[in-house]
Design a protein around this motif. Structure first.
Motif, PDB file in Angstrom:
ATOM      1  N   ASN A  36      -9.285   8.646  -5.281  1.00 49.82           N
ATOM      2  CA  ASN A  36      -8.380   8.940  -4.129  1.00 49.82           C
ATOM      3  C   ASN A  36      -8.796  10.208  -3.457  1.00 49.82           C
ATOM      4  O   ASN A  36      -8.827  11.052  -4.056  1.00 49.82           O
ATOM      5  N   TYR A  73     -11.702   4.683   9.212  1.00 49.29           N
ATOM      6  CA  TYR A  73     -11.039   3.903   8.229  1.00 49.29           C
ATOM      7  C   TYR A  73     -10.509   4.693   7.298  1.00 49.29           C
ATOM      8  O   TYR A  73      -9.333   4.417   6.554  1.00 49.29           O
ATOM      9  N   LEU A  74     -10.851   6.049   6.613  1.00 46.63           N
ATOM     10  CA  LEU A  74     -10.399   6.535   5.520  1.00 46.63           C
ATOM     11  C   LEU A  74      -9.359   7.603   5.686  1.00 46.63           C
ATOM     12  O   LEU A  74      -9.520   8.526   6.927  1.00 46.63           O
ATOM     13  N   ASN A 110      -6.236   7.304   0.216  1.00 42.36           N
ATOM     14  CA  ASN A 110      -6.788   6.092   0.082  1.00 42.36           C
ATOM     15  C   ASN A 110      -7.678   6.154  -1.134  1.00 42.36           C
ATOM     16  O   ASN A 110      -8.324   7.221  -1.399  1.00 42.36           O
ATOM     17  N   GLU A 111      -7.571   4.892  -1.722  1.00 39.16           N
ATOM     18  CA  GLU A 111      -8.398   4.548  -3.009  1.00 39.16           C
ATOM     19  C   GLU A 111      -9.911   4.062  -2.677  1.00 39.16           C
ATOM     20  O   GLU A 111      -9.830   3.066  -1.875  1.00 39.16           O
ATOM     21  N   MET A 122     -13.723   0.477   0.365  1.00 41.17           N
ATOM     22  CA  MET A 122     -12.215   0.620   0.349  1.00 41.17           C
ATOM     23  C   MET A 122     -11.653  -0.075  -0.714  1.00 41.17           C
ATOM     24  O   MET A 122     -11.706  -1.190  -0.631  1.00 41.17           O
ATOM     25  N   ASN A 182      -4.320   0.089  -1.645  1.00 37.40           N
ATOM     26  CA  ASN A 182      -3.363   0.778  -0.884  1.00 37.40           C
ATOM     27  C   ASN A 182      -3.566   2.464  -1.000  1.00 37.40           C
ATOM     28  O   ASN A 182      -3.879   2.706  -2.322  1.00 37.40           O
ATOM     29  N   LYS A 183      -3.210   3.039  -0.056  1.00 36.31           N
ATOM     30  CA  LYS A 183      -3.119   4.381  -0.380  1.00 36.31           C
ATOM     31  C   LYS A 183      -1.673   4.746  -1.146  1.00 36.31           C
ATOM     32  O   LYS A 183      -0.783   3.943  -0.949  1.00 36.31           O
TER      33      LYS A 183
END
Length: 112
Positions: A13, A69-70, A74-75, A107, A110-111
């Motif tokens: 993460n 996007y990150l 985020n995982e 990606m 979910n975070k």
């Protein structure tokens, strides 16, 4: 196995939002850290989680995707290679750093 000489795969993460740097040449650089966790039971039978932090850098198109996007939490799955370098601080101290240079970022989930 000769193609596996310097290859790293991590799932973790993001510990912070990526830092995006645009160089004078127009190339983009993304810098961030990810945390990976490993769990085990100690001698008393208690679950212990060991967290390791990894510095990650990515260039150009990969950096652009990361920028878009990150974000923190985020995982992600990262594939790349390990690099080591040294630098000198303003005080004249020599420092060493090991980073993962990512060439693929996936990606996941979910975070948290």
């Amino acid at each position: 196995m000769s193609t596996l000489r310097n290859r790293v795969q991590l799932i973790g993460n993001l510990g912070n939002n990526p830092e995006i740097i645009t160089l004078e040449s127009g190339n983009k650089l993304a810098k961030f850290s990810i945390a990976t966790n490993e769990s085990y039971k100690n001698a008393q039978g208690e679950k212990v989680t060991d967290t390791q932090w990894h510095n990650v850098v990515a260039w150009n198109k990969t950096a652009e995707i990361i920028e878009r996007y990150l974000e923190k939490g985020n995982e992600v799955a990262i594939e790349g290679k390990l690099t080591s370098r040294s630098y000198e601080t303003k005080e004249g101290e020599k420092r060493y750093i090991t980073e993962v240079v990512a060439n693929e970022v996936l990606m996941l989930g979910n975070k948290q």
